[in-house]
Design an enzyme around this catalytic site. Sequence first.
Site, PDB file in Angstrom:
ATOM      1  N   ASP A 103     -23.771  70.671  31.007  1.00  0.00           N
ATOM      2  CA  ASP A 103     -22.582  70.873  30.176  1.00  0.00           C
ATOM      3  C   ASP A 103     -22.969  70.822  28.703  1.00  0.00           C
ATOM      4  O   ASP A 103     -23.981  70.209  28.336  1.00  0.00           O
ATOM      5  CB  ASP A 103     -21.548  69.767  30.434  1.00  0.00           C
ATOM      6  CG  ASP A 103     -21.031  69.796  31.861  1.00  0.00           C
ATOM      7  OD1 ASP A 103     -21.109  70.859  32.498  1.00  0.00           O
ATOM      8  OD2 ASP A 103     -20.559  68.740  32.325  1.00  0.00           O
TER       9      ASP A 103
HETATM   10  N1  URA Z   1     -22.810  66.911  36.152  1.00  0.00           N
HETATM   11  C1  URA Z   1     -21.925  67.068  35.140  1.00  0.00           C
HETATM   12  O1  URA Z   1     -20.771  66.672  35.252  1.00  0.00           O
HETATM   13  N2  URA Z   1     -22.347  67.641  34.011  1.00  0.00           N
HETATM   14  C2  URA Z   1     -23.625  68.085  33.821  1.00  0.00           C
HETATM   15  O2  URA Z   1     -23.958  68.599  32.760  1.00  0.00           O
HETATM   16  C3  URA Z   1     -24.524  67.907  34.884  1.00  0.00           C
HETATM   17  C4  URA Z   1     -24.101  67.318  36.026  1.00  0.00           C
END
Ligand code: URA
Length: 235
Positions: A103
């Site tokens: 993310d």
């Molecule tokens: N899980 C998430 O919620 N975000 C990420 O970036 C990676 C795994």
Amino acid sequence: MRLDKFLANSGIGTRKEVKAILKSGKIKVNEKIVKDGKMQIDEIKDDIKMEGEKITYKPFVYVMMNKPSGIISATEDGKHKTVVDLLCEKYKNYKVFPVGRLDIDTEGLILLTNDGILAHNLLSPKKHVDKKYYVELKEPLTSEKKKILENGIKLEENFVTKEAKVEIIEKTELKSVFITISEGKFHQVKRMFKFIGNEVLYLKRVKMGKLLLPEKLKLGEYRELTEEEMKLILD
Ligand code: URA
């Protein structure tokens, strides 16, 4: 293989830059200056040098990065900087892409390569490659909730998370944990903690398969994998 393709694939520069380098007479094939990029060469047998330095053929590159928050794990984006934007020209010329996604606000280990087969192998759900995250939480994690996370959660109609491993870091008043999952659904870690009534305040990937994010690699820094690390991801 054409000489210009060989040079571009070796990370010397873009096709256009390679043309200029050839024109300037910096490239020698078997000790003779060659300016014509169309020349056919044998990438294994021929001796190709740029300003006296041997160029070894390397079709693929493997780079690890410590992704900072605010950066998108994509090759391009109209709005935000991407992990590829952070790379120097050399790696951009290899047309690398990130293996999987983090993310925008997640930090940590991301691999960039132009090796589609390796990327597929690391991402394929059938391969169950473990991903380990360091998580800071809003609320302390009780051992009851830990068990729920570890045993599997129904996040979607047809998706129950596989067994996860959760390690609570006691000295943080149970508010920091490591979680290891083998899947990679959208926002999976955040959704798993939300499901048990908690909230992820900070997320960082620290390990992918057997590949560890080195402590020395600061946010936004990147480097090619060592031979040892290559063995770990190809294992
Ligand atoms: N899980 C998430 O919620 N975000 C990420 O970036 C990676 C795994």
